[in-house]
Design a protein around this motif. Structure first.
Motif, short mmCIF file in Angstrom:
data_model
loop_
_atom_site.label_atom_id
_atom_site.label_comp_id
_atom_site.label_asym_id
_atom_site.label_seq_id
_atom_site.Cartn_x
_atom_site.Cartn_y
_atom_site.Cartn_z
N ALA A 140 -8.82 -1.03 20.97
CA ALA A 140 -7.62 -0.38 21.50
C ALA A 140 -7.08 -1.12 22.72
N PHE A 141 -7.98 -1.56 23.62
CA PHE A 141 -7.53 -2.34 24.78
C PHE A 141 -6.83 -3.63 24.34
N ALA A 142 -7.41 -4.31 23.37
CA ALA A 142 -6.84 -5.57 22.90
C ALA A 142 -5.47 -5.36 22.25
N ALA A 143 -5.20 -4.13 21.82
CA ALA A 143 -3.92 -3.84 21.16
C ALA A 143 -2.82 -3.42 22.13
N PHE A 144 -3.08 -3.44 23.43
CA PHE A 144 -2.09 -2.94 24.39
C PHE A 144 -0.71 -3.61 24.26
N PRO A 145 -0.63 -4.95 24.15
CA PRO A 145 0.71 -5.55 24.00
C PRO A 145 1.46 -4.97 22.79
N PHE A 146 0.76 -4.80 21.69
CA PHE A 146 1.35 -4.22 20.48
C PHE A 146 1.75 -2.77 20.72
N LEU A 147 0.88 -2.00 21.39
CA LEU A 147 1.16 -0.60 21.64
C LEU A 147 2.37 -0.41 22.54
N ILE A 148 2.55 -1.32 23.47
CA ILE A 148 3.74 -1.28 24.34
C ILE A 148 4.98 -1.65 23.53
N GLU A 149 4.86 -2.68 22.73
CA GLU A 149 5.99 -3.14 21.91
C GLU A 149 6.45 -2.05 20.94
N LYS A 150 5.50 -1.29 20.38
CA LYS A 150 5.83 -0.27 19.39
C LYS A 150 6.24 1.06 20.03
N GLY A 151 6.16 1.15 21.36
CA GLY A 151 6.60 2.36 22.04
C GLY A 151 5.55 3.45 22.18
N TYR A 152 4.30 3.14 21.80
CA TYR A 152 3.23 4.12 22.02
C TYR A 152 2.92 4.25 23.51
N LEU A 153 3.07 3.14 24.21
CA LEU A 153 2.88 3.10 25.67
C LEU A 153 4.19 2.68 26.34
N PRO A 154 4.52 3.25 27.50
CA PRO A 154 3.79 4.32 28.19
C PRO A 154 3.82 5.62 27.39
N ILE A 155 2.79 6.43 27.57
CA ILE A 155 2.65 7.66 26.80
C ILE A 155 3.72 8.68 27.18
N GLN A 156 4.31 9.27 26.17
CA GLN A 156 5.29 10.33 26.36
C GLN A 156 4.67 11.66 26.00
N GLU A 157 4.87 12.64 26.87
CA GLU A 157 4.26 13.96 26.70
C GLU A 157 4.56 14.56 25.34
#
Length: 461
Positions: A140-157
């Motif tokens: 999951a840590f290694a996927a942070f750039p992808f998670l940011i790109e896909k809009g999962y991060l930053p987390i929305q309530e």
């Protein structure tokens, strides 16, 4: 001890309890296989060399204070990686010039001590890293750039319950985040330690193949460096030798005598680790949930665990006395001995990796209450992949706590299935360390890898 290898290994842990324990366990494993060990440690949470007379110790001055640690864990780790660069350079210079000792084969540093990579490279010193957390959270840590790109991060309530389809079974709320007003600073920290891990010459994991084979396979496809899952570290030794000497807090041994007076599988053990904190309201709901469950409980309440309070002064007058010996509260405890005790029936945990793995090794089902970062991923895997525990979610409420404890402790279909699966993993954790087992074989590969580094030279940059 096996034949002396004639080589020295330098090890540097992150100076937090959950990172110190596995690094020193790894040091003992390597020392028992013929390597000389030098521990480089910071002045913050400085180690006691007298506990390990067979190791050499070298202290570097980091200038970090307890206040800096208490005010922000994120800023503490970032600042530590800045302040340690120069003293670490000076330390390495001295150690590598010391011809009175065996030649240095490599540096083994905690993943979070990412400052060591560039310094080691400058000294032409091979660096292997130890990840003290699980592989599932590192994916999951290694996927942070992808998670940011896909809009999962930053987390929305509004999206907390949404599935992260690319990282099953995680939901948005399970992503390894920390509560901070500076998320960009946190993303940069994650990026730094992931990238410096990729630049290393291998990763040592305190886990075993049968537990995290899928995550290991995923990460091996992303990283072109060898992976060495050689855990569980603490099971390489008798329990009383595995971590007590590296504890930063004095352990209350009297709780073992208290456990001796209870029936097998009858006690709920509660501990939220060395870093996590809870509110006063949560503390009281936990207290009444434990009482109302009617099961005996051993509860570790670390000084400073409850925000704004010293210890257990919040408990109503007569609370302890009214338990009539059914509850036992301590400031710190010998966790490995407790989890291995026949009286323990379940473990209510924050799901730090050490606690999670230690519980798995003893076949103890878990009640999961993660607080931040990798704990969130670990809890989701415990409850939905390995299915050896239940997760408390959406706030602490005494009725929900009581029902969860009963579900895990009583003779019912779900509780029985969870206990059966927990015992299966306990057996797998034992078998992996036997001759021919996956962790035993992986350790042999690690030793061969370290020995091969004698001829390693860095490419000119």
């Amino acid at each position: 001890m096996k034949e002396n290898k004639g080589l020295r290994l330098l090890l540097i842990p992150l100076p937090l309890q959950g990172h110190i324990n596995p690094m020193l366990q790894l040091a003992q494993i390597l020392h028992s296989n013929g390597f000389s060990i030098t521990i480089i440690h910071t002045s913050f949470n400085s180690l006691n060399p007298s506990n390990y007379p067979h190791f050499n110790f070298y202290c570097i001055q980091d200038g970090m204070s307890q206040n800096e640690y208490s005010s922000s864990l994120l800023n503490f780790v970032i600042e530590l990686n800045t302040r340690c660069v120069d003293p670490f350079k000076e330390c390495l210079g001295k150690l590598m010039c010391d011809v009175s000792k065996e030649p240095i084969a490599c540096l083994i540093s905690d993943v979070m001590c990412y400052f060591t990579q560039d310094v080691a490279t400058n000294f032409q010193l091979p660096r292997i890293v130890l990840r003290t957390g699980g592989v599932c959270s590192f994916v999951a840590f290694a996927a942070f750039p992808f998670l940011i790109e896909k809009g999962y991060l930053p987390i929305q309530e509004s999206k907390l319950e949404e599935e992260v389809t690319e990282l099953p079974p995680l939901r948005v709320k399970d992503l390894p985040m920390i509560n901070t007003k500076e998320p960009e600073k946190y993303y940069e920290l994650i990026c730094n330690f992931v990238n410096k891990t990729k630049a290393s010459l291998g990763v040592i994991w305190n886990t075993f193949e049968d537990l995290e084979s899928s995550s290991l396979s995923t990460l091996s496809q992303q990283f072109s460096i060898p992976m060495f899952p050689i855990g569980p570290f603490h099971k390489h030794f008798p329990i009383n030798n595995a971590s007590s000497s590296s504890s930063l807090i004095s352990q209350d041994q009297n709780c073992i005598s208290w456990l001796n007076n209870h029936k097998p599988k009858s006690v709920v053990y509660v501990s939220f680790g060395s870093v996590a904190s809870i509110t006063a309201k949560e503390f009281l709901e936990i207290a009444w949930g434990l009482v109302n469950s009617n099961y005996p409980f051993l509860w570790v309440v670390r000084p400073g665990l409850i925000l704004g309070h010293e210890w257990i002064e919040l408990l109503p007058n007569g609370f302890i006395e009214n338990l009539e010996g059914r509850g036992y509260i301590v400031k710190w405890a010998p966790q490995l001995e407790i989890l291995a005790h026949q009286a323990i029936g379940s473990f209510w945990t924050h799901n730090g990796w050490n606690s999670t793995l230690e519980s798995i090794c003893e076949g103890v089902p878990m009640i999961c209450m993660p607080c931040f970062t990798d704990q969130l991923v670990n809890a989701r895997y415990v409850s939905h992949v390995w299915r050896i525990g239940l997760q408390l979610e959406n706030g602490m409420e005494r009725g929900k706590i009581e029902r969860t404890i009963r579900k895990l402790m009583e003779d019912n279909i779900e509780g029985n299935e969870i206990r059966d699966r927990a015992l299966k993993f306990k057996e797998e954790a034992k078998v992996c360390l036997e001759q021919g087992g996956s962790s035993c074989s992986s350790f042999e590969k690690l030793v061969a890898h370290i020995l091969s580094l004698k001829t390693f030279t860095f490419e000119a940059s």
